[in-house]
Motif scaffolding. Structure first.
Motif, PDB file in Angstrom:
ATOM      1  N   ILE A  73     -42.042 -24.189  30.192  1.00 56.16           N
ATOM      2  CA  ILE A  73     -40.339 -24.674  29.693  1.00 56.16           C
ATOM      3  C   ILE A  73     -40.199 -23.252  28.552  1.00 56.16           C
ATOM      4  O   ILE A  73     -40.845 -22.647  27.970  1.00 56.16           O
ATOM      5  N   VAL A  74     -38.886 -22.643  28.851  1.00 60.73           N
ATOM      6  CA  VAL A  74     -38.116 -21.719  27.869  1.00 60.73           C
ATOM      7  C   VAL A  74     -37.308 -22.417  27.155  1.00 60.73           C
ATOM      8  O   VAL A  74     -36.298 -23.034  27.773  1.00 60.73           O
ATOM      9  N   GLY A  75     -37.529 -22.344  25.779  1.00 56.47           N
ATOM     10  CA  GLY A  75     -36.610 -23.243  24.896  1.00 56.47           C
ATOM     11  C   GLY A  75     -35.205 -22.429  24.594  1.00 56.47           C
ATOM     12  O   GLY A  75     -35.308 -21.271  24.411  1.00 56.47           O
ATOM     13  N   PHE A  76     -34.412 -23.154  24.386  1.00 58.14           N
ATOM     14  CA  PHE A  76     -33.172 -22.480  23.835  1.00 58.14           C
ATOM     15  C   PHE A  76     -32.381 -23.411  22.762  1.00 58.14           C
ATOM     16  O   PHE A  76     -32.418 -24.668  22.873  1.00 58.14           O
ATOM     17  N   GLY A  77     -31.664 -22.539  21.862  1.00 55.89           N
ATOM     18  CA  GLY A  77     -31.088 -23.189  20.669  1.00 55.89           C
ATOM     19  C   GLY A  77     -29.657 -23.636  20.933  1.00 55.89           C
ATOM     20  O   GLY A  77     -29.133 -23.180  22.318  1.00 55.89           O
ATOM     21  N   CYS A  78     -28.758 -23.725  19.896  1.00 53.29           N
ATOM     22  CA  CYS A  78     -27.295 -24.126  19.965  1.00 53.29           C
ATOM     23  C   CYS A  78     -26.741 -23.383  18.921  1.00 53.29           C
ATOM     24  O   CYS A  78     -26.747 -23.618  17.681  1.00 53.29           O
ATOM     25  N   LEU A  79     -25.751 -22.152  19.279  1.00 58.57           N
ATOM     26  CA  LEU A  79     -25.131 -21.496  18.283  1.00 58.57           C
ATOM     27  C   LEU A  79     -23.969 -22.267  17.741  1.00 58.57           C
ATOM     28  O   LEU A  79     -23.732 -22.194  16.759  1.00 58.57           O
ATOM     29  N   SER A  80     -23.453 -23.311  18.729  1.00 57.52           N
ATOM     30  CA  SER A  80     -22.360 -24.205  18.080  1.00 57.52           C
ATOM     31  C   SER A  80     -22.895 -24.957  16.983  1.00 57.52           C
ATOM     32  O   SER A  80     -22.159 -25.244  15.810  1.00 57.52           O
ATOM     33  N   HIS A  81     -24.001 -25.451  16.653  1.00 55.78           N
ATOM     34  CA  HIS A  81     -24.725 -25.962  15.416  1.00 55.78           C
ATOM     35  C   HIS A  81     -24.527 -25.144  14.376  1.00 55.78           C
ATOM     36  O   HIS A  81     -24.486 -25.642  13.217  1.00 55.78           O
ATOM     37  N   VAL A  82     -24.997 -23.896  14.727  1.00 53.03           N
ATOM     38  CA  VAL A  82     -25.069 -22.980  13.429  1.00 53.03           C
ATOM     39  C   VAL A  82     -23.535 -22.805  13.110  1.00 53.03           C
ATOM     40  O   VAL A  82     -23.413 -22.970  11.785  1.00 53.03           O
ATOM     41  N   ARG A  83     -22.525 -22.651  13.825  1.00 47.80           N
ATOM     42  CA  ARG A  83     -21.250 -22.616  13.438  1.00 47.80           C
ATOM     43  C   ARG A  83     -20.795 -23.782  12.694  1.00 47.80           C
ATOM     44  O   ARG A  83     -19.814 -23.802  11.701  1.00 47.80           O
TER      45      ARG A  83
END
Length: 529
Positions: free
Chosen positions: A315-325
């Protein structure tokens, strides 16, 4: 003053200094806590009474062309300053009809003068038609409930002592009075239009039909159980290489506690497929168990329950830049500072989203997306990371801004992972949008009865929302698959062939046409004039 007195005096001063230092630290801690509590209060007030959008300005520059996607210099200005223009809505002039009425049946009423009035009031001569004046009104014919009576003639053979009858279509629920079209209506009213069953029961009463909400609930559960094979088949999405996962809380009446509905969205299966799953807990073990056979790209928010999955082999994990914004937008809202660090962070992120919007508009393939992200977004994110690290110690750690910076830096490896994979998105907005219907629905139906009800809720949301994503009419789709439950039970049809991305569109269209013709026959039969 002797030596002992001097020593005691020194010790007293030392203790006093320590006490003063401790008090200063306590005051600083309390002041920081007060700031934090004030921020929480302002944030709560903003959520209750403020605007819902994260930003009032557009992330796109309308002066750039959407066609030249291969020229990165036109996507993001080369200068250090990025000009962001405000969003302009094109509001049509009043009176401009925006409704598409072409598919509606039309009934024409002619308003003509009586023959006695078709003479000129001045000269008495005969009037003649010189044109027509047309106007239209959108009306509704009230819902028509009806009973369908099935009559089958029995034919017998005396010598053989046998009886033969013509077959009739099997009912979706053999022991229930509800037909497939009524079941479809009840299901869609509850899960697509968020109308609780007790309200539906009251609406039926206004048509002279008394059916309790408990009976409606039993129908909904029984219909869902009949469709379970299709629900189980939709988990074929786990074989896809890219998934987005999110979860939303729901109240469970049986336990008087909070349960959760998890959403697993595969954007690249058909036009997209989403599968929902109900659980009584938010523990990461729920997603881990569901995704135990999954290998590929997994995109989630920063919830710690996903940490073990992100680190799992395959598995390659990705985050969410919308949560940051969103976190920095909340700081701007509660502080009112439109020129501070939080506002600057939002401005620094706008070119990233401008590029993503342009890539979507142009239909860029995965290779192009990766190439342009590396060329344009990567330097921007690198500079954002350097800047956040440099200002981190200038901000109170427990403040809302401090939390936003800390969250961003902690999630950083997952936030920038999308740069290396053109298949992945910049954020999890896709799956959040799919889960929004549940968030709206629970404001109306308020709670889920128990775990079994939760599974049926997940099933219906899965089928309805996935059908909408794939441009199917949910009413036609749900009605059609309800007519196939006996074939499913007998194993005469492959459940996966009824999934929204695989279903035979021609068969659906034929079914819809047959239902329309059947409705016309029934209406003409009711006409006693």
């Amino acid at each position: 003053m002797n030596e002992n007195d001097i020593k005691k005096l020194q010790e007293a001063y030392t203790l006093r200094g320590i006490a003063i230092h401790t008090l200063h630290e306590r005051v600083a801690s309390l002041e920081e806590e007060i700031v934090h509590l004030k921020e929480l209060l302002r944030l709560q007030q903003e959520r209750l009474f403020g605007k819902k959008s994260e930003t009032s300005s557009s992330i796109l520059n309308p002066l750039t062309s959407a066609t030249d996607i291969t020229q990165p210099t036109e996507l993001i200005p080369e200068s250090k300053t990025t000009v962001v223009v405000s969003h302009v809505r094109n509001i049509p002039p009043r009176g401009n009809r925006q409704l598409n009425l072409n598919n509606l049946p039309k009934y024409t009423i002619v308003h003509d003068l009586p023959d006695a009035e078709k003479t000129c009031s001045c000269c008495g001569g005969a009037l003649h038609v010189i044109g027509q004046d047309k106007s239209e009104q959108l009306e509704i014919i009230p819902t028509q409930y009806c009973m369908i009576e099935h009559i089958r003639f029995k034919y017998g053979c005396r010598p053989c002592d046998s009886i033969v009858m013509a077959p009739k279509p099997a009912a979706t629920l053999p022991k229930a009075i509800a037909g497939a079209s009524l079941l479809t209506d009840v299901i869609l009213n509850k899960y697509q239009y968020h109308l609780p069953l007790y309200r539906q029961s009251k609406i039926m009463q206004s048509y002279g039909i008394t059916i309790s909400d408990k009976t409606l609930a039993n129908w909904v559960m029984a219909s869902g159980n009949a469709l379970l094979k299709i629900y189980e088949a939709i988990w074929i999405i786990l074989k896809n290489r890219y998934l987005q996962v999110d979860e939303t809380p729901v109240k469970v009446l049986a336990t008087n506690k909070q349960g959760y509905i998890w959403a697993y969205f595969a954007p690249n299966v058909g036009k997209g497929l989403v599968a929902f799953e109900f659980s009584l807990t938010r523990e990461g073990s729920v997603a881990a168990e569901r995704l135990k056979t999954f290998n590929g790209l997994l995109q989630t928010d920063g919830y710690s329950g996903y940490n073990a999955l992100r680190k799992r082999d395959g598995i390659v994990g990705f985050g969410c830049l919308s949560h940051v914004r969103r976190k920095f937008s909340e700081v701007v809202k509660i502080s009112g500072d439109k020129h501070g660090i939080a506002a600057e962070m939002i401005d620094r992120m706008k070119p990233l989203y401008a590029l993503e919007a342009r890539l979507r508009e142009s239909g860029a393939n995965h290779r192009t997306r990766k190439r342009l992200r590396q060329k344009i977004s990567r330097p921007i994110l690198k500079e954002i990371h350097r800047w956040l690290r440099s200002i981190k110690n200038q901000v109170l750690p427990k403040s809302k801004l401090g939390h936003a910076i800390s969250y961003t830096l902690k999630q950083w490896p997952y936030l920038i992972a999308y740069l290396r994979h053109g298949m992945a998105e910049i954020d999890t907005n896709y799956v959040e949008n799919k889960i929004r219907d549940i968030a709206l629905g629970k404001k109306n139906w308020l709670f889920i009865g128990n775990e079994d009800c939760g599974k049926i809720h997940a099933l219906y949301y899965t089928l309805i929302i996935s059908s909408i994503i794939n441009d199917l009419n949910p009413r036609v789709y749900i009605h059609y698959i309800l007519t196939k439950v006996h074939e499913l039970r007998r194993g005469e049809i492959d459940p996966s062939s009824l999934l929204p991305d695989r279903i035979d569109i021609k068969k659906l269209e034929q079914f819809a046409t047959e239902q329309i013709e059947f409705g016309k026959k029934m209406l003409s039969a009711f006409d006693t004039s």
